[in-house]
Each structure stands twice: as C-alpha cells, then as structure tokens.
Design a protein around this motif. Structure first.
Motif, PDB file in Angstrom:
ATOM      1  N   ALA A  86      17.946 -37.787 -22.209  1.00  0.00           N
ATOM      2  CA  ALA A  86      17.297 -36.609 -21.641  1.00  0.00           C
ATOM      3  C   ALA A  86      16.655 -36.948 -20.298  1.00  0.00           C
ATOM      4  CB  ALA A  86      16.248 -36.096 -22.611  1.00  0.00           C
ATOM      5  N   GLN A 142      10.971 -31.412 -24.682  1.00  0.00           N
ATOM      6  CA  GLN A 142      11.772 -32.038 -25.731  1.00  0.00           C
ATOM      7  C   GLN A 142      11.539 -31.298 -27.043  1.00  0.00           C
ATOM      8  OE1 GLN A 142      10.565 -35.998 -27.134  1.00  0.00           O
ATOM      9  NE2 GLN A 142      12.683 -36.654 -26.883  1.00  0.00           N
ATOM     10  N   ARG A 143      12.604 -31.163 -27.828  1.00  0.00           N
ATOM     11  CA  ARG A 143      12.478 -30.535 -29.145  1.00  0.00           C
ATOM     12  C   ARG A 143      11.770 -31.475 -30.104  1.00  0.00           C
ATOM     13  NH1 ARG A 143      17.838 -27.766 -31.234  1.00  0.00           N
ATOM     14  NH2 ARG A 143      16.303 -27.251 -32.820  1.00  0.00           N
ATOM     15  N   ARG A 149       8.720 -27.510 -29.965  1.00  0.00           N
ATOM     16  CA  ARG A 149       9.047 -28.331 -28.802  1.00  0.00           C
ATOM     17  C   ARG A 149       7.791 -28.782 -28.082  1.00  0.00           C
ATOM     18  NH1 ARG A 149      11.001 -25.089 -23.541  1.00  0.00           N
ATOM     19  NH2 ARG A 149       9.163 -23.823 -23.317  1.00  0.00           N
ATOM     20  N   MET A 188       8.488 -40.173 -23.549  1.00  0.00           N
ATOM     21  CA  MET A 188       9.465 -40.193 -24.633  1.00  0.00           C
ATOM     22  C   MET A 188       9.189 -41.345 -25.599  1.00  0.00           C
ATOM     23  SD  MET A 188      13.394 -39.385 -23.852  1.00  0.00           S
ATOM     24  CE  MET A 188      14.366 -40.641 -24.609  1.00  0.00           C
TER      25      MET A 188
END
Length: 89
Positions: free
Chosen positions: A2, A16-17, A30, A51
C-alpha cells in the motif's frame, strides 16, 4: 504494498482497512489520518512507520492473554495483591 494517499490539497494520508476480525475490537472499518506532509518521500516513510505500528497493534489485539498461574491466584486469595502480579525474574 500500500501507499500513502494524496488529498486534493497535496497532503498525504494514511488510509487502510481494519482487518475483518478486528473491526469489532477497533470500532471502525478503516484507519484514516493525515501524515502531515506534502513531500512524497517523507510521506512514504511515515506511511511505512504507521503501517508497522498498526501491525503491532493488530498482533496485540489478537494475542490471547497468558493464563494466571495457580500460585498467583492463591496469593490473591491471601490478599497479597502487591506481589500477586509481579513477574518473576
């Protein structure tokens, strides 16, 4: 992999989900927040850092708590709360 999302005004966002198995615990479907930069290189690094942090949070949410040993439970019964949950070294 991503990538950060660029808004109309040029600021990058982390979007982001939430994994399906964690939606109930997290309370949303999300993640979406500003990375606070318009620089694509900085945004990419901030995105990767975010992340990594979210993956750590997911692992913690999925972790099963360790069972309390019988010895610790007995200490609790004896009202020895200050030492009952101290980790043995």
């Amino acid at each position: 992999m991503a990538n950060p999302t660029k808004s109309k005004d040029g600021v990058y966002y982390f979007i982001q989900r939430v994994p399906a198995d964690l939606v109930q615990k997290v309370g949303k479907t999300r993640y979406s927040f500003s990375l606070g930069t318009k620089d694509p290189k900085v945004a990419r690094q901030l995105f990767l850092d975010a992340m990594t942090q979210k993956e750590k949070e997911h692992a913690a949410l999925r972790a099963v708590p360790a069972p309390i040993p019988h010895k610790k439970l007995v200490e609790c019964e004896r009202n020895e709360w200050p030492t009952a949950f101290m980790i043995d070294g």
